[in-house]
Design a protein around this motif. Structure first.
Motif, mmCIF file in Angstrom:
data_model
loop_
_atom_site.group_PDB
_atom_site.id
_atom_site.type_symbol
_atom_site.label_atom_id
_atom_site.label_comp_id
_atom_site.label_asym_id
_atom_site.label_seq_id
_atom_site.Cartn_x
_atom_site.Cartn_y
_atom_site.Cartn_z
ATOM 1 N N UNK A 177 60.929 23.651 44.862
ATOM 2 C CA UNK A 177 59.917 23.468 45.325
ATOM 3 C C UNK A 177 59.628 22.274 46.487
ATOM 4 N N UNK A 178 60.600 21.347 46.341
ATOM 5 C CA UNK A 178 60.588 20.321 47.646
ATOM 6 C C UNK A 178 60.944 21.130 48.777
ATOM 7 N N UNK A 179 62.093 22.053 48.619
ATOM 8 C CA UNK A 179 62.521 22.764 49.929
ATOM 9 C C UNK A 179 61.505 23.789 50.720
ATOM 10 N N UNK A 180 60.569 24.218 49.575
ATOM 11 C CA UNK A 180 59.324 25.137 50.138
ATOM 12 C C UNK A 180 58.340 24.204 50.752
ATOM 13 N N UNK A 181 57.963 23.151 50.014
ATOM 14 C CA UNK A 181 57.079 22.064 50.454
ATOM 15 C C UNK A 181 57.427 21.671 52.067
ATOM 16 N N UNK A 182 58.713 21.556 52.240
ATOM 17 C CA UNK A 182 59.215 21.085 53.653
ATOM 18 C C UNK A 182 59.134 22.267 54.382
ATOM 19 N N UNK A 183 59.660 23.401 54.120
ATOM 20 C CA UNK A 183 59.410 24.646 55.052
ATOM 21 C C UNK A 183 58.036 24.938 55.466
ATOM 22 N N UNK A 184 57.199 24.958 54.456
ATOM 23 C CA UNK A 184 55.586 25.564 54.687
ATOM 24 C C UNK A 184 54.749 24.369 55.103
ATOM 25 N N UNK A 185 55.385 23.195 54.955
ATOM 26 C CA UNK A 185 54.415 22.227 55.375
ATOM 27 C C UNK A 185 53.229 22.038 54.414
ATOM 28 N N UNK A 186 53.165 22.628 53.165
ATOM 29 C CA UNK A 186 51.961 22.734 52.366
ATOM 30 C C UNK A 186 52.586 22.245 51.213
ATOM 31 N N UNK A 187 51.413 21.953 50.109
ATOM 32 C CA UNK A 187 51.756 21.404 48.821
ATOM 33 C C UNK A 187 51.926 22.693 47.928
ATOM 34 N N UNK A 188 52.929 22.820 47.212
ATOM 35 C CA UNK A 188 53.390 23.984 46.242
ATOM 36 C C UNK A 188 52.836 23.769 45.031
ATOM 37 N N UNK A 189 52.259 24.990 44.673
ATOM 38 C CA UNK A 189 51.827 24.990 43.198
ATOM 39 C C UNK A 189 52.601 26.368 42.598
ATOM 40 N N UNK A 190 53.117 26.166 41.482
ATOM 41 C CA UNK A 190 54.107 26.944 40.846
ATOM 42 C C UNK A 190 53.415 27.842 39.659
ATOM 43 N N UNK A 191 53.618 29.157 39.645
ATOM 44 C CA UNK A 191 53.213 29.820 38.638
ATOM 45 C C UNK A 191 54.298 30.743 38.284
ATOM 46 N N UNK A 192 54.026 31.332 36.759
ATOM 47 C CA UNK A 192 55.289 31.993 36.429
ATOM 48 C C UNK A 192 55.122 33.429 36.460
#
Length: 573
Positions: free
Chosen positions: A111-126
């Motif tokens: 999640x942290x990596x994705x937040x860094x890559x996208x410059x967006x807040x990450x919200x996870x779903x299953x």
């Protein structure tokens, strides 16, 4: 939450038992991955159940990736390599938030990596692991196409003048690693693409058919055959040879039928089996591959399509200490799934279950499954005789085909064993006449048979593109709908979308006819009553016919009038 804790919670909620958890831990040690993946591989849960469980535990929404389209602009924000490595896919973007579907929503580092890559807040779903993998392949796509491979095959044939039947050969092995060999011969690429496409489209069977002037490949999806591609006829031998090599069959034998099995190893260590049947025809060998994906095996009885009242009858019968339960219907009507769901419910550590199957389609942990083998005279009758010397509690016979098998099965049912088997009949009442015609005495039928279930599979309207439509009252009346109920029918049909491959249907559900052998029916059997009279009496006693079951699905907007007509006969007036 640790895997150990998740396993304990599954046991506590009675989704699995302690024995199954221990077996899953052993599987996890061998193959690695998450405890959920191990449980799915062993068949104790399916991926949807696992995703729903994670959703409940972590209070994170669970989504069905097949129910909506992902915007191409959102896909550009996360590279395909990351999606494949961590089993995730971007779903939507709103403002400065991106929603990511993940198989493991607890992985905070990703999640942290994705937040860094996208410059967006990450919200996870299953989402289910296989659903994510299928979505990644579908949206990020593959540059390989049938047309490109066929062109490459033609070029290679022209250049090297290879003899048919030799192209793309490799050493046989028990498991084919699907992730390797992308740079191999064109015929290997073609077969790999075909198998990959079949898994993405939830195909049940692949038909590879040579004719005099053409060579075609068809996929059976939700019970219907669709032509996928027509390779040039001169490539038939190469493609057929490749499949025979992968299945460890004799490529030099072209005059006799052959049966084999092909196992593919996918990303993440998952394995999928194909049952392979080769049949010599006038213009070459026809091959049919049956896809056996354990993760798609539905073992939850409540989701098979039973009416609640009918399900109660069925569960009471299979929990009986002795007697016989018969599942009937034509080939491809879902009998195996119904039987396996019953065995899964009965599979406890204090019960000895033995099955005689031809072939064994899915391996079920804790059940003694025996594959029939005509070459050594191992048939249903001989297997049954051996079972009765193996201290069984429950016996499953793949099919009662002859009097010898029937005789032993009935003796087992009358001597303290529960016997579950199948027959090929049109409906539940005609099963009684089929047994009598086979030579089984009426007193044996009435003494042993507890319940008969007839079933069919109807296609479900695609949830994503379904729209309401109307039919004339006369049409519904002709189907058997009561005049006072016509207004209650909310008819739906699929318009066709990418989710259902523009077919309008996605998935299938069973319709059932559940007939307990009551005292009144037993008296009629003794009096040699015909199947029409048996059916009328069963209906009077509360049996829901196949047509009535299909109409209930139609009423709920789950299927269409055409499916009702194709899969059920009108009830006698």
């Amino acid at each position: 939450m640790a895997a150990k804790k998740l396993g304990e919670l599954l046991v506590r909620e009675k989704i699995i038992n302690v024995t199954q958890l221990e077996a899953a831990k052993e599987e996890q040690k061998k193959a690695g991955g998450r405890i959920g993946a191990a449980l799915v591989r062993l068949g104790y849960m399916n991926e949807i159940q696992w995703a729903e469980f994670l959703s409940k535990q972590y209070q994170i929404p669970c989504i069905d990736l097949g129910s909506f389209e992902v915007d191409a602009e959102v896909l550009k924000l996360v590279p395909k390599e990351i999606c494949e490595k961590h089993c995730l896919i971007p779903v939507s973007k709103s403002g400065n938030t991106i929603v990511i579907a993940m198989a493991d929503p607890t992985n905070i580092f990703v999640k942290d990596d994705l937040s860094y890559i996208t410059r967006l807040r990450v919200e996870a779903v299953v989402a289910a692991e296989m659903a994510i993998q299928a979505a990644v392949e579908r949206y990020y796509g593959s540059k390989i196409s049938y047309e490109a491979i066929m062109t490459e095959m033609e070029r290679e044939e022209e250049k090297t003048a290879l003899k048919t039947g030799v192209v793309g050969q490799a050493e046989p092995s028990d498991i084919v690693d699907f992730d390797k060999g992308s740079d191999d011969a064109p015929v290997i690429k073609f077969v790999n693409l075909m198998l990959s496409e079949s898994m993405k489209t939830k195909t049940s069977d692949i038909h590879i058919e040579p004719y005099e002037k053409k060579f075609r490949i068809r996929f059976r999806i939700d019970g219907n055959l669709y032509e996928k591609v027509q390779p040039p006829p001169q490539m038939a031998a190469a493609i057929i040879s490749r499949i025979k090599i992968m299945s460890n069959l004799d490529i030099s034998e072209r005059r006799r039928p052959q049966d084999g099995r092909l196992k593919l190893k996918l990303k993440g260590g998952k394995e999928i089996d194909f049952r392979v049947s080769v049949l010599p025809t006038l213009f070459g060998e026809k091959i049919v591959l049956r896809l056996l994906d354990k993760s798609n095996l539905q073992l939850d009885m409540t989701k098979l399509g039973f009416d609640p009242h009918e399900l109660t009858k069925f569960q009471e019968a299979i929990h009986s200490p002795y007697g016989m339960v018969l599942i009937t219907g034509p080939t491809g009507s879902g009998k195996t799934t119904t039987i396996y769901s019953a065995l899964a419910e009965l599979n406890k550590s204090d019960v000895n279950i033995s099955t005689a199957e031809d072939p064994v389609e899915f391996n079920l942990e804790g059940i003694n499954q025996v594959q029939m083998n005509a070459e050594v005279d191992l048939n249903f009758a001989s297997a049954l005789r051996s079972f009765l010397r193996q201290d069984p509690d429950i016996v499953m016979v793949g099919e009662i085909r002859d009097y010898e098998t029937a005789e032993i099965a009935f003796k087992a049912a009358l001597t303290g064993h529960l016997v579950v088997s199948t027959l090929h009949t049109n409906d539940a009442p005609s099963t009684i006449n089929r047994l009598l015609n086979m030579g089984v005495e009426p007193f044996l039928v009435t003494s042993a048979v507890n319940l008969v279930v007839a079933q069919r599979l109807v296609r479900k309207v695609c949830e994503r593109c379904k729209v309401p439509y109307t039919a004339t009252p006369e049409t519904l009346l002709d189907l058997g709908v009561k005049p006072e109920e016509i207004d209650q029918y909310k008819l739906m049909k699929g318009e066709g979308c990418q989710t259902c491959n523009d077919i309008g249907f996605k998935g299938r559900i069973a319709i059932y006819e559940v007939m307990p052998v009551t005292e009144k029916l037993k008296q009629m059997i003794f009096q040699n009553a015909n199947q029409i009279d048996l059916k009328k009496t069963a209906v009077e006693e509360g049996m829901m016919t196949l047509r009535a079951s299909a109409l209930a699905k139609l009423k709920a907007g789950m299927t269409t009038i055409e499916e009702v007509l194709d899969n059920s006969a009108a009830d006698p007036v």
